[in-house]
Design an enzyme around this catalytic site. Sequence first.
Site, PDB file in Angstrom:
ATOM      1  N   GLU A  46      -7.411   8.895   5.857  1.00 48.50           N
ATOM      2  CA  GLU A  46      -7.959   9.454   6.949  1.00 48.50           C
ATOM      3  C   GLU A  46      -8.298  10.763   6.879  1.00 48.50           C
ATOM      4  O   GLU A  46      -7.687  11.748   7.333  1.00 48.50           O
ATOM      5  CB  GLU A  46      -6.656   9.374   7.991  1.00 48.50           C
ATOM      6  CG  GLU A  46      -6.084   7.867   8.330  1.00 48.50           C
ATOM      7  CD  GLU A  46      -5.142   7.900   9.372  1.00 48.50           C
ATOM      8  OE1 GLU A  46      -4.596   8.857   9.732  1.00 48.50           O
ATOM      9  OE2 GLU A  46      -4.855   6.818   9.830  1.00 48.50           O
TER      10      GLU A  46
ATOM     11  N   ASN B 165      -7.825   2.190   9.896  1.00 47.25           N
ATOM     12  CA  ASN B 165      -6.338   2.289  10.408  1.00 47.25           C
ATOM     13  C   ASN B 165      -6.732   2.162  11.952  1.00 47.25           C
ATOM     14  O   ASN B 165      -7.676   3.097  12.503  1.00 47.25           O
ATOM     15  CB  ASN B 165      -5.896   3.413  10.048  1.00 47.25           C
ATOM     16  CG  ASN B 165      -5.298   3.441   8.497  1.00 47.25           C
ATOM     17  OD1 ASN B 165      -5.469   2.641   7.746  1.00 47.25           O
ATOM     18  ND2 ASN B 165      -4.983   4.802   8.089  1.00 47.25           N
TER      19      ASN B 165
ATOM     20  N   ARG C  27       0.819  -1.287  -0.008  1.00 45.23           N
ATOM     21  CA  ARG C  27       0.054  -0.108  -0.114  1.00 45.23           C
ATOM     22  C   ARG C  27       0.966   1.355   0.059  1.00 45.23           C
ATOM     23  O   ARG C  27       1.723   1.261   0.903  1.00 45.23           O
ATOM     24  CB  ARG C  27      -0.944   0.275   1.204  1.00 45.23           C
ATOM     25  CG  ARG C  27      -1.715   1.245   1.427  1.00 45.23           C
ATOM     26  CD  ARG C  27      -2.883   1.186   2.539  1.00 45.23           C
ATOM     27  NE  ARG C  27      -3.254   2.550   2.758  1.00 45.23           N
ATOM     28  CZ  ARG C  27      -3.354   3.341   3.621  1.00 45.23           C
ATOM     29  NH1 ARG C  27      -2.459   3.132   4.691  1.00 45.23           N
ATOM     30  NH2 ARG C  27      -3.884   4.494   3.306  1.00 45.23           N
TER      31      ARG C  27
HETATM   32  C1  FCB Z   1      -1.506   7.547  10.371  1.00 45.05           C
HETATM   33  C2  FCB Z   1      -1.136   8.067   9.119  1.00 45.05           C
HETATM   34  C3  FCB Z   1       0.219   7.335   8.643  1.00 45.05           C
HETATM   35  C4  FCB Z   1       1.354   7.472   9.931  1.00 45.05           C
HETATM   36  C5  FCB Z   1       0.519   6.819  10.857  1.00 45.05           C
HETATM   37  C6  FCB Z   1       1.632   6.659  12.382  1.00 45.05           C
HETATM   38  O1  FCB Z   1      -2.571   8.278  10.889  1.00 45.05           O
HETATM   39  O2  FCB Z   1      -1.938   7.469   8.058  1.00 45.05           O
HETATM   40  O3  FCB Z   1       0.686   8.165   7.578  1.00 45.05           O
HETATM   41  O4  FCB Z   1       1.643   8.682  10.055  1.00 45.05           O
HETATM   42  O5  FCB Z   1      -0.562   7.371  11.470  1.00 45.05           O
END
Ligand code: FCB
Length: 460
Positions: free
Chosen positions: A178, A304, A90
């Site tokens: 996100e 995530n 990814r």
């Molecule tokens: C998420 C982000 C990624 C990375 C992680 C630790 O929020 O998508 O880019 O920084 O945190």
Amino acid sequence: MLTESQPSQTQLHVPADSPLLSPNFTFGVATASFQIEGAASERLENIWDRFCQVPGAIKDDSNGLVACDHYHLWEQDIELIASLGVDAYRFSISWPRVMQQNGQLNEQGIRFYLNILERLIAKNIKPYVTLYHWDLPQYLEDQGGWLNRDTAYQFKHYVDLVSQAFGDRVYSYSTLNEPFCSAYLGYEIGIHAPGLKSPQYGKKAAHHLLLAHGLAMQVLSKNSPNSMNGIVLNFSPCHSLTNNPQDIKAAQLADQHFNQWYIKPLIEGQYPALIDQIPFEHKPDILDGDMQIIAAAMDYVGVNYYTREIYQTDMQNGFEKVQQKNLPLTDMGWEIYPQGLTELLLDLHNTYKLPPIYITENGAAMPDKFIDNKIDDQERLSYYQTHLMAVDSAIRQGVNIKGYFAWSLMDNFEWAEGYVKRFGIVYVDYQSMQRTIKASGYAYRDFVSNRPHLINREVV
Ligand code: FCB
């Protein structure tokens, strides 16, 4: 081979009947353009380039000009990914690298990603492409960025050109990574680029991001009907400090603002009821038809997960985050709370009619020590172990989860934290650009390479 013996400390292990071992379950590693690429002079300026120049914005005063120099080292990095034996990679496309300000493609930028896509395919690694991982072209920010509705249409145009150029090479597209972080951290509390701070901005920016997602889904279903198309959201379960009804209410309120605000419109075409309670000046400008666009059918949702949050009541805002003492923490100061991942997945499953879920990011920053040319990151390994088991448990309880991506392939630019926080399963020496696989990386490699269907295939 899967051994019968007691697993040593340096292995990842799941029970032999674990759904994670199914041939259809995908394991991957993840990165993002600005965090690894560097080669900033070969693309347009983006909002993170500009934000990095603000004194104090980035903890170690660093920037993304060179990062992991992946732009030049991509071939060896793909070798590295292949050596880990994962099914999928990814990564994200840098919008300012593939587009020119006149709205046309930058052919050199497109070539860079075509090379990566083609090499991944040749190595039998599925490309999971994120179209926006926070690096908005600065010229668009100068026109209002995500506060400007037109940015959603600019995104649609970029996605249209880029998805035509990539043809059928992409296995899966995520429109956005996100949107909560882009909207809230970037426009409401200003700790991420572009660093704007107003309670009036967060939900307006969020609406335009979600609209951009919906518009991009229309384009993708036309240009790339055979890829799996969806979005990646971040979630932190919101727990209340005590059982007192006010704290419980506070946690629920935080959950509406930070989690449900994003998933609910995408799945149900409606913002949470909270929209009727927030001040008029904070409300997004919703035009007729927007919510239908936002709720476009998706092939999957990316989740995530890093941690949970604890809240108590607060007279002014309704909720306040609490830092509890004596909890196990990562180097980010985030609580290690694997059961939160199971809880989250069950909760999403019970609340919404969802397409299949992929865990698109999970991992931990730890204070790695480079000793004798080795990084023995047992704490990160144990984070992966417990979180894999949390996914195993959610699947056994009925949640449809199709894959898991470790964040991150390698140490990289951790946004406002700079290069100090290391999330990689591979260590990066930022002087020599040397990559060194950590103990967690070896364990991940052994785990994915020794899945029964791969072992059997070798025997045949
Ligand atoms: C998420 C982000 C990624 C990375 C992680 C630790 O929020 O998508 O880019 O920084 O945190």
